[in-house]
Design an enzyme around this catalytic site. Structure first.
Site, PDB file in Angstrom:
ATOM      1  N   ASN A 144       0.877  -1.174   0.000  1.00 13.66           N
ATOM      2  CA  ASN A 144       0.000   0.000   0.000  1.00 13.66           C
ATOM      3  C   ASN A 144       0.912   1.221   0.000  1.00 13.66           C
ATOM      4  O   ASN A 144       1.513   1.548   1.019  1.00 13.66           O
ATOM      5  CB  ASN A 144      -0.888  -0.029   1.261  1.00 13.66           C
ATOM      6  N   TRP A 145       1.003   1.852  -1.168  1.00 11.80           N
ATOM      7  CA  TRP A 145       1.929   2.981  -1.288  1.00 11.80           C
ATOM      8  C   TRP A 145       1.395   4.248  -0.623  1.00 11.80           C
ATOM      9  O   TRP A 145       2.095   5.243  -0.536  1.00 11.80           O
ATOM     10  CB  TRP A 145       2.241   3.245  -2.769  1.00 11.80           C
ATOM     11  N   LYS A 146       0.126   4.227  -0.225  1.00 16.97           N
ATOM     12  CA  LYS A 146      -0.495   5.404   0.391  1.00 16.97           C
ATOM     13  C   LYS A 146      -0.254   6.632  -0.504  1.00 16.97           C
ATOM     14  O   LYS A 146      -0.248   6.484  -1.728  1.00 16.97           O
ATOM     15  CB  LYS A 146       0.023   5.595   1.823  1.00 16.97           C
ATOM     16  N   HIS A 154      -9.538   1.313   5.067  1.00 15.29           N
ATOM     17  CA  HIS A 154      -8.245   1.442   5.743  1.00 15.29           C
ATOM     18  C   HIS A 154      -8.423   2.356   6.955  1.00 15.29           C
ATOM     19  O   HIS A 154      -9.204   3.315   6.913  1.00 15.29           O
ATOM     20  CB  HIS A 154      -7.201   2.018   4.785  1.00 15.29           C
ATOM     21  N   GLU A 200      -6.746   4.676   8.060  1.00 17.17           N
ATOM     22  CA  GLU A 200      -6.511   6.106   7.785  1.00 17.17           C
ATOM     23  C   GLU A 200      -7.733   6.742   7.127  1.00 17.17           C
ATOM     24  O   GLU A 200      -8.051   7.904   7.372  1.00 17.17           O
ATOM     25  CB  GLU A 200      -5.247   6.255   6.907  1.00 17.17           C
ATOM     26  N   GLU A 217      -5.392  -4.936  10.655  1.00 17.97           N
ATOM     27  CA  GLU A 217      -4.368  -3.914  10.889  1.00 17.97           C
ATOM     28  C   GLU A 217      -4.349  -3.544  12.359  1.00 17.97           C
ATOM     29  O   GLU A 217      -5.371  -3.138  12.912  1.00 17.97           O
ATOM     30  CB  GLU A 217      -4.766  -2.615  10.201  1.00 17.97           C
ATOM     31  N   GLY A 228       2.980   2.240  10.741  1.00 24.86           N
ATOM     32  CA  GLY A 228       3.974   3.277  10.535  1.00 24.86           C
ATOM     33  C   GLY A 228       4.748   3.663  11.787  1.00 24.86           C
ATOM     34  O   GLY A 228       5.518   4.609  11.778  1.00 24.86           O
ATOM     35  N   SER A 270       3.417  -2.319  10.269  1.00 26.78           N
ATOM     36  CA  SER A 270       4.879  -2.422  10.402  1.00 26.78           C
ATOM     37  C   SER A 270       5.419  -3.812  10.085  1.00 26.78           C
ATOM     38  O   SER A 270       6.380  -4.257  10.706  1.00 26.78           O
ATOM     39  CB  SER A 270       5.332  -1.965  11.791  1.00 26.78           C
ATOM     40  N   GLY A 305       2.782  -1.164   4.239  1.00 19.81           N
ATOM     41  CA  GLY A 305       2.903   0.257   3.893  1.00 19.81           C
ATOM     42  C   GLY A 305       4.349   0.628   3.650  1.00 19.81           C
ATOM     43  O   GLY A 305       4.898   0.449   2.559  1.00 19.81           O
ATOM     44  N   GLY A 306       5.008   1.124   4.684  1.00 18.50           N
ATOM     45  CA  GLY A 306       6.371   1.648   4.575  1.00 18.50           C
ATOM     46  C   GLY A 306       7.342   0.743   3.822  1.00 18.50           C
ATOM     47  O   GLY A 306       8.059   1.189   2.923  1.00 18.50           O
TER      48      GLY A 306
HETATM   49  P1  PGA Z   1       2.854   0.135   7.653  1.00 15.54           P
HETATM   50  O1  PGA Z   1       1.376   0.317   7.054  1.00 15.54           O
HETATM   51  O2  PGA Z   1       3.381  -1.156   7.058  1.00 15.54           O
HETATM   52  O3  PGA Z   1       3.605   1.336   7.174  1.00 15.54           O
HETATM   53  O4  PGA Z   1       2.740   0.054   9.120  1.00 15.54           O
HETATM   54  C1  PGA Z   1       0.511  -0.801   7.031  1.00 15.54           C
HETATM   55  C2  PGA Z   1      -0.893  -0.421   6.660  1.00 15.54           C
HETATM   56  O5  PGA Z   1      -1.219   0.754   6.540  1.00 15.54           O
HETATM   57  O6  PGA Z   1      -1.718  -1.323   6.503  1.00 15.54           O
END
Ligand code: PGA
Length: 256
Positions: A13-15, A99, A101, A171, A177, A217, A238-239
């Protein structure tokens, strides 16, 4: 991971990161790092403006193209929104819905998540439905209650066959993050619980087939341990999905 019943899946997930110009060097680097034998499906959920440019190179790398959101409406006067038909036309096969966010910053509700999941399934696109508890909910002992509610609300009104095509991402909101995460056993307990909620409401067939991912993470160092757990079928990353070498290591771990 139980590979007898389910495919492993690694979804990046590149956000709100990367541009069209960044995508090509990323894919070139990733291609060089990918394991020879791939034992999992790979998906990249990229920002809308990158979808067109990534359609061909992603196909060449056998990476499924995903988006990070979709409108619940079919078309019309919804300024700023992107429809299902627009995504399908660009070869999108997966869309993240709910998600944390989007729930937190854009007020996405459980019923909206449900409407989007239904629309995606009807269009033959796999929803990656996110559920997860906050740190406060975990500390109050409300994790399972909260997760059961979110899962049931997101899947409300779907058939067993549709639920089997859903991907659920658990999640840990407090791990996203932040570099913090749960132990592999703790994460697996919740993923197993999600499967039991599906079993109770939609039957064993749907529960066995639905992919349950862990998100929060996940990285090159902890992926193997998390992915060795019986109810974790892959990751929503994500990251670490922004770094080709790290993403490739997670893919290698899921290919074991
Ligand atoms: P992250 O993000 O790997 O940067 O913690 C994961 C996610 O948003 O599902």
């Amino acid at each position: 991971m139980n590979k007898k019943y389910r495919h492993a899946l690694v979804a990046g997930n590149w956000k709100m990161n990367m541009t069209v110009s960044d995508a090509k060097p990323f894919l070139d680097a990733l291609r060089n790092e990918l394991p020879q034998k791939r034992g999992c499906d790979i998906v990249l959920c990229v920002p809308f403006p990158l979808l067109h440019a990534m359609q061909r190179p992603a196909k060449e790398c056998r990476i499924g193209l995903g988006a990070q959101n979709v409108s619940e409406h079919e078309k019309g006067a919804y300024t700023g929104e992107v429809s299902l038909a627009m995504l399908a036309d660009l070869g999108v096969k997966y869309v993240i819905v709910g998600h944390s966010e989007r729930r937190q910053y854009y007020c996405e509700t459980d019923s909206l998540v449900n409407a989007k999941a239904k629309a995606l399934l009807a269009a033959g696109i796999a929803p990656i439905i996110c559920v997860g508890e906050t740190l406060e909910q975990r500390e109050c002992g409300l994790t399972m209650e909260h997760i059961a509610y979110q899962v049931k609300a997101a899947l409300f009104g779907l058939t067993s066959a549709e639920v089997k095509r859903c991907i659920i991402a658990y999640e840990l909101i407090w791990a996203i993050g932040t570099g913090r995460n749960a132990s592999a056993g703790q994460a697996n307990d919740v993923c197993g619980f999600i499967r039991s909620v599906i079993r109770k409401n939609f039957g064993a067939y749907a529960a066995r087939g639905a992919a349950i991912l862990y998100g929060g993470s996940m990285n090159a160092l902890n992926a193997a341990e998390l992915l060795a757990e019986s109810d974790i079928d892959g990751g929503l990353i994500g990251g670490a999905s922004l770094k080709p070498a790290d993403f490739a290591k997670i893919i290698a771990a899921a290919s074991e």
